[in-house]
Write a protein that holds these residues in place. Structure first.
Motif, PDB file in Angstrom:
ATOM      1  N   ILE A 151      -5.736   6.563   4.429  1.00 22.20           N
ATOM      2  CA  ILE A 151      -6.491   6.117   5.600  1.00 22.20           C
ATOM      3  C   ILE A 151      -7.614   5.139   5.233  1.00 22.20           C
ATOM      4  N   PRO A 152      -8.444   5.425   4.211  1.00 20.23           N
ATOM      5  CA  PRO A 152      -9.499   4.457   3.862  1.00 20.23           C
ATOM      6  C   PRO A 152      -8.942   3.096   3.451  1.00 20.23           C
ATOM      7  N   VAL A 153      -7.795   3.102   2.765  1.00 19.40           N
ATOM      8  CA  VAL A 153      -7.164   1.844   2.344  1.00 19.40           C
ATOM      9  C   VAL A 153      -6.628   1.095   3.560  1.00 19.40           C
ATOM     10  N   VAL A 154      -5.990   1.807   4.458  1.00 20.61           N
ATOM     11  CA  VAL A 154      -5.456   1.189   5.670  1.00 20.61           C
ATOM     12  C   VAL A 154      -6.583   0.555   6.487  1.00 20.61           C
ATOM     13  N   ASP A 155      -7.717   1.226   6.569  1.00 23.97           N
ATOM     14  CA  ASP A 155      -8.860   0.679   7.307  1.00 23.97           C
ATOM     15  C   ASP A 155      -9.336  -0.637   6.680  1.00 23.97           C
ATOM     16  N   LYS A 156      -9.374  -0.695   5.347  1.00 19.96           N
ATOM     17  CA  LYS A 156      -9.780  -1.923   4.669  1.00 19.96           C
ATOM     18  C   LYS A 156      -8.763  -3.045   4.902  1.00 19.96           C
ATOM     19  N   LEU A 157      -7.483  -2.701   4.896  1.00 16.40           N
ATOM     20  CA  LEU A 157      -6.449  -3.702   5.143  1.00 16.40           C
ATOM     21  C   LEU A 157      -6.564  -4.267   6.551  1.00 16.40           C
ATOM     22  N   LYS A 158      -6.804  -3.406   7.516  1.00 15.51           N
ATOM     23  CA  LYS A 158      -6.964  -3.861   8.898  1.00 15.51           C
ATOM     24  C   LYS A 158      -8.201  -4.735   9.033  1.00 15.51           C
ATOM     25  N   GLY A 159      -9.238  -4.439   8.232  1.00 18.10           N
ATOM     26  CA  GLY A 159     -10.429  -5.284   8.231  1.00 18.10           C
ATOM     27  C   GLY A 159     -10.163  -6.668   7.691  1.00 18.10           C
ATOM     28  N   LEU A 160      -9.084  -6.812   6.923  1.00 16.16           N
ATOM     29  CA  LEU A 160      -8.650  -8.103   6.398  1.00 16.16           C
ATOM     30  C   LEU A 160      -7.627  -8.747   7.329  1.00 16.16           C
ATOM     31  N   ASP A 161      -7.432  -8.158   8.506  1.00 17.52           N
ATOM     32  CA  ASP A 161      -6.446  -8.621   9.500  1.00 17.52           C
ATOM     33  C   ASP A 161      -5.013  -8.521   8.985  1.00 17.52           C
ATOM     34  N   VAL A 162      -4.761  -7.502   8.170  1.00 17.19           N
ATOM     35  CA  VAL A 162      -3.402  -7.208   7.720  1.00 17.19           C
ATOM     36  C   VAL A 162      -2.796  -6.196   8.681  1.00 17.19           C
ATOM     37  N   SER A 163      -1.632  -6.500   9.214  1.00 13.69           N
ATOM     38  CA  SER A 163      -0.965  -5.580  10.131  1.00 13.69           C
ATOM     39  C   SER A 163      -0.359  -4.417   9.343  1.00 13.69           C
ATOM     40  N   VAL A 164      -0.668  -3.206   9.773  1.00 14.38           N
ATOM     41  CA  VAL A 164      -0.138  -2.005   9.129  1.00 14.38           C
ATOM     42  C   VAL A 164       0.531  -1.145  10.184  1.00 14.38           C
ATOM     43  N   ASP A 165       1.791  -0.793   9.951  1.00  9.32           N
ATOM     44  CA  ASP A 165       2.563  -0.005  10.910  1.00  9.32           C
ATOM     45  C   ASP A 165       2.735   1.406  10.364  1.00  9.32           C
ATOM     46  N   MET A 166       2.671   2.380  11.231  1.00  4.16           N
ATOM     47  CA  MET A 166       2.878   3.762  10.818  1.00  4.16           C
ATOM     48  C   MET A 166       4.295   4.174  11.131  1.00  4.16           C
ATOM     49  N   GLY A 167       5.069   4.505  10.089  1.00  4.92           N
ATOM     50  CA  GLY A 167       6.431   4.973  10.270  1.00  4.92           C
ATOM     51  C   GLY A 167       6.483   6.490  10.291  1.00  4.92           C
ATOM     52  N   ASP A 168       7.684   7.029  10.138  1.00  5.42           N
ATOM     53  CA  ASP A 168       7.859   8.482  10.181  1.00  5.42           C
ATOM     54  C   ASP A 168       7.203   9.170   8.987  1.00  5.42           C
ATOM     55  N   ASP A 169       7.203   8.502   7.833  1.00  2.84           N
ATOM     56  CA  ASP A 169       6.727   9.187   6.628  1.00  2.84           C
ATOM     57  C   ASP A 169       5.710   8.388   5.819  1.00  2.84           C
ATOM     58  N   CYS A 170       5.386   7.162   6.238  1.00  2.31           N
ATOM     59  CA  CYS A 170       4.408   6.382   5.480  1.00  2.31           C
ATOM     60  C   CYS A 170       3.942   5.172   6.290  1.00  2.31           C
ATOM     61  N   HIS A 171       2.899   4.516   5.788  1.00  2.00           N
ATOM     62  CA  HIS A 171       2.419   3.271   6.375  1.00  2.00           C
ATOM     63  C   HIS A 171       3.215   2.100   5.792  1.00  2.00           C
TER      64      HIS A 171
END
Length: 228
Positions: free
Chosen positions: A62-82
């Motif tokens: 979650i902390p990594v995903v938040d940083k990626l989104k802050g860089l305007d990187v699209s992150v999708d949540m699947g069934d078992d991983c981002h």
């Protein structure tokens, strides 16, 4: 392993055969197989939505995903991983847990000395930002050079290159093997194993001898077999 390479396959048995011919250890379970050799673990996935890339494991992304989104990187949540893609179009899976078990200490593949993953992108600096957020640190080159290498604590190496630096075919991502003077012997062993060669490279040889080659697995994952 907490850092593995992912390759799709149109035919799981063909992919298993490909890696066994290269002397990888292979574990097979349902639609998945793991191929391991010295320094590298590869998940072979027959799911039709699989794309070539990497899968990274840790307990909390979650902390990594938040940083990626802050860089305007699209992150999708699947069934078992981002899921996300870097600027080279490399599929990156962020999975929870400790990762699969595969023997990467032995045997040694006939491909020679593994040197990590190679990527090519117009946005080198931005791609470095993405991989640094994912836990990689620069170990060679800089953001202003034609290439830069990064490594994470698990030992996975990613080398990012600017376009038009490599006078040969380039597949994102590709595994790179550097064998120096022994590369001709490695190439001979690959031919002997019956592995199709995607490109025979003579560009760096004044006598026009094939001293570097590129191969691809059944799912399209590239392998650079070079004499660097």
């Amino acid at each position: 392993m907490s850092s593995v390479i992912v390759t799709p396959t149109p035919n799981l048995e063909e992919s298993i055969s490909f890696y066994r011919k290269l002397n990888f250890a292979v574990d097979h379970d349902g639609d998945l197989a793991m191929a391991g050799s010295r320094g590298v673990a590869i998940e072979i996935n027959a799911n039709r939505f699989t794309r070539a890339g990497v899968k990274l494991y840790r307990n909390d992304w979650i902390p990594v995903v938040d940083k990626l989104k802050g860089l305007d990187v699209s992150v999708d949540m699947g069934d078992d991983c981002h899921y996300l893609e870097d600027t080279a179009g490399t599929s990156i899976h962020l999975a929870e847990g400790g990762g699969p078990t595969i023997d990467i200490a032995s045997p040694e593949a006939i491909l020679g000395n593994y040197a990590g993953i190679s990527l090519e992108t117009l946005e080198l600096s931005r791609n470095v930002d993405i991989w640094e957020i994912l836990g990689f640190e620069i170990t060679g080159g800089t953001r202003t050079d034609p290439w830069v290498s990064l490594k994470n604590e698990d030992g996975m190496i990613v080398t990012i290159m600017k376009p038009r630096n490599c006078p040969h075919l380039f597949f994102n991502p590709s595994l790179t093997y550097f064998n120096g003077e022994s590369n001709m012997e490695v190439i001979a062993n690959i031919r002997k194993a019956g592995i199709p060669i995607t490109e025979e490279i003579t560009h760096f040889n004044k006598e026009g001898i094939v001293d570097n080659i590129i191969i691809r697995d059944p799912g399209g994952l590239g392998f650079f077999i070079f004499n660097d």
